[in-house]
Design a protein around this motif. Structure first.
Motif, PDB file in Angstrom:
ATOM      1  N   GLU A   1      -0.305  14.536   3.621  1.00 29.41           N
ATOM      2  CA  GLU A   1      -0.041  15.479   2.523  1.00 29.41           C
ATOM      3  C   GLU A   1      -0.969  15.247   1.327  1.00 29.41           C
ATOM      4  N   PHE A   2      -1.518  14.029   1.251  1.00 22.12           N
ATOM      5  CA  PHE A   2      -2.395  13.700   0.126  1.00 22.12           C
ATOM      6  C   PHE A   2      -3.728  14.448   0.232  1.00 22.12           C
ATOM      7  N   ARG A   3      -4.093  14.869   1.441  1.00 28.00           N
ATOM      8  CA  ARG A   3      -5.416  15.473   1.656  1.00 28.00           C
ATOM      9  C   ARG A   3      -5.671  16.686   0.767  1.00 28.00           C
ATOM     10  N   LYS A   4      -4.654  17.516   0.582  1.00 25.21           N
ATOM     11  CA  LYS A   4      -4.867  18.745  -0.202  1.00 25.21           C
ATOM     12  C   LYS A   4      -5.226  18.445  -1.645  1.00 25.21           C
ATOM     13  N   LEU A  19       0.812  -1.210   0.000  1.00 23.95           N
ATOM     14  CA  LEU A  19       0.000   0.000   0.000  1.00 23.95           C
ATOM     15  C   LEU A  19       0.850   1.268   0.000  1.00 23.95           C
ATOM     16  N   GLY A  20       2.019   1.230   0.652  1.00 22.53           N
ATOM     17  CA  GLY A  20       2.884   2.403   0.672  1.00 22.53           C
ATOM     18  C   GLY A  20       3.341   2.789  -0.726  1.00 22.53           C
ATOM     19  N   HIS A  21       3.788   1.791  -1.493  1.00 21.70           N
ATOM     20  CA  HIS A  21       4.225   2.032  -2.870  1.00 21.70           C
ATOM     21  C   HIS A  21       3.068   2.535  -3.726  1.00 21.70           C
ATOM     22  N   TYR A  22       1.915   1.903  -3.540  1.00 19.78           N
ATOM     23  CA  TYR A  22       0.722   2.266  -4.303  1.00 19.78           C
ATOM     24  C   TYR A  22       0.344   3.724  -4.060  1.00 19.78           C
ATOM     25  N   PHE A  23       0.242   4.135  -2.801  1.00 22.02           N
ATOM     26  CA  PHE A  23      -0.213   5.486  -2.490  1.00 22.02           C
ATOM     27  C   PHE A  23       0.845   6.545  -2.790  1.00 22.02           C
ATOM     28  N   ARG A  24       2.115   6.205  -2.656  1.00 18.60           N
ATOM     29  CA  ARG A  24       3.158   7.177  -3.016  1.00 18.60           C
ATOM     30  C   ARG A  24       3.100   7.517  -4.494  1.00 18.60           C
ATOM     31  N   ASN A  25       2.914   6.509  -5.315  1.00 18.15           N
ATOM     32  CA  ASN A  25       2.851   6.756  -6.761  1.00 18.15           C
ATOM     33  C   ASN A  25       1.593   7.524  -7.139  1.00 18.15           C
ATOM     34  N   LEU A  26       0.462   7.166  -6.519  1.00 17.31           N
ATOM     35  CA  LEU A  26      -0.793   7.877  -6.788  1.00 17.31           C
ATOM     36  C   LEU A  26      -0.675   9.340  -6.359  1.00 17.31           C
ATOM     37  N   TYR A  27      -0.044   9.561  -5.207  1.00 21.02           N
ATOM     38  CA  TYR A  27       0.188  10.928  -4.720  1.00 21.02           C
ATOM     39  C   TYR A  27       1.019  11.726  -5.724  1.00 21.02           C
ATOM     40  N   LEU A  28       2.052  11.090  -6.263  1.00 18.70           N
ATOM     41  CA  LEU A  28       2.940  11.767  -7.217  1.00 18.70           C
ATOM     42  C   LEU A  28       2.199  12.148  -8.493  1.00 18.70           C
ATOM     43  N   ILE A  29       1.272  11.319  -8.931  1.00 22.71           N
ATOM     44  CA  ILE A  29       0.489  11.628 -10.136  1.00 22.71           C
ATOM     45  C   ILE A  29      -0.327  12.903  -9.931  1.00 22.71           C
ATOM     46  N   PHE A  30      -1.050  12.963  -8.819  1.00 19.64           N
ATOM     47  CA  PHE A  30      -1.874  14.148  -8.564  1.00 19.64           C
ATOM     48  C   PHE A  30      -1.012  15.379  -8.272  1.00 19.64           C
ATOM     49  N   LYS A  31       0.123  15.187  -7.649  1.00 16.64           N
ATOM     50  CA  LYS A  31       1.026  16.312  -7.402  1.00 16.64           C
ATOM     51  C   LYS A  31       1.558  16.861  -8.715  1.00 16.64           C
TER      52      LYS A  31
END
Length: 256
Positions: A216-219, A161-173
């Motif tokens: 940090e993903f919340r924003k 899940l850590g890898h999954y959410f880090r990559n998803l976060y990077l896409i939206f960032k």
């Protein structure tokens, strides 16, 4: 706003150039043009007047035209390159999802099937908590977050899940930080990414945002309304109390 400002400059610069040339002419020759009695001399005078304006303005406007063409070509190339990067990231994320493999009850589960297992195992852990009919929906939500935190950190699920959410976060960032996409385009691409997420993925995204790791993903969740279709009823498989509450929807709305 930026796009409108750039369009305004396209009009302002030529207008300012004409104003400067006119001001320079009037400061030297005055504001009146004496009309000669001789018609031929009058034509010559106005011809010289036109040559003055044309001689100064034509090079300026030609330069501005070339500069604008170069600017829009550069912007188009930059936007095309950033789109390519973004869709490569989306493709990479799909591969991360399909590459997740989780064993449960002797069976191997991969891809989105693994997220069903994540959801099921979190539910089973939550169901093991002592039942207290006096607990509010807020208290139950805090308990659920603690269960997820334990599941995420203590049962080796962070490696998935850590890898999954880090990559998803990077896409939206990447979408949010883009300097070439307009706000409308950013919202469009964010919706494209959001459309790839199943309801279970969005549920886990909410729970992950409740952890320090996902704060940090919340924003971006708020900026792009990623959890638009997630409300408390989506969590009633954990606890029926969530189906009649608004605690989760209100919590998401409070994020900034």
């Amino acid at each position: 706003m930026k796009k409108t400002s750039k369009k305004n400059w396209i009009l302002i610069i030529p207008a300012a150039s004409i104003a400067v040339v006119s001001w320079q002419y009037m400061s030297v020759f005055g504001t009146t043009i004496a009309t000669p009695t001789d018609i031929e001399k009058g034509y010559a005078a106005f011809g010289q007047f036109g040559d003055y304006f044309g001689g100064l303005l034509n090079p300026i406007l030609a330069f501005l035209n070339i500069a604008l063409i170069a600017y829009y070509q550069q912007t188009s190339v930059a936007k095309s390159a950033e789109k390519d990067v973004l869709f490569r990231m989306i493709d990479s994320h799909a591969k991360i999802v399909s590459g997740i493999e989780l064993k449960s009850n002797g069976e191997s589960n991969s891809g989105l099937r693994a997220f069903w297992i994540f959801d099921s195992e979190i539910k089973e852990r939550y169901k093991q908590l002592p039942l207290n009919l006096q607990d509010t929906a807020s208290k139950k939500l805090n308990d659920l977050v603690q269960v997820y935190s334990s599941y995420y950190h203590d049962s080796y699920k962070k490696q998935y899940l850590g890898h999954y959410f880090r990559n998803l976060y990077l896409i939206f960032k990447t979408i949010h930080m883009s300097e070439v996409f307009s706000e409308e385009e950013k919202q469009h691409f964010a919706k494209v990414v959001r459309a790839q997420l199943s309801h279970i993925e969005q549920k886990l995204l909410y729970l992950n945002c409740k952890l320090d790791d996902g704060r940090e993903f919340r924003k971006y969740v708020r900026a792009f309304n990623i959890l638009e279709w997630i409300d408390d009823k989506e969590f009633d498989n954990y606890d029926i109390a969530f189906s009649t509450s608004n605690v989760i929807k209100a919590d998401i709305a409070s994020w900034s």
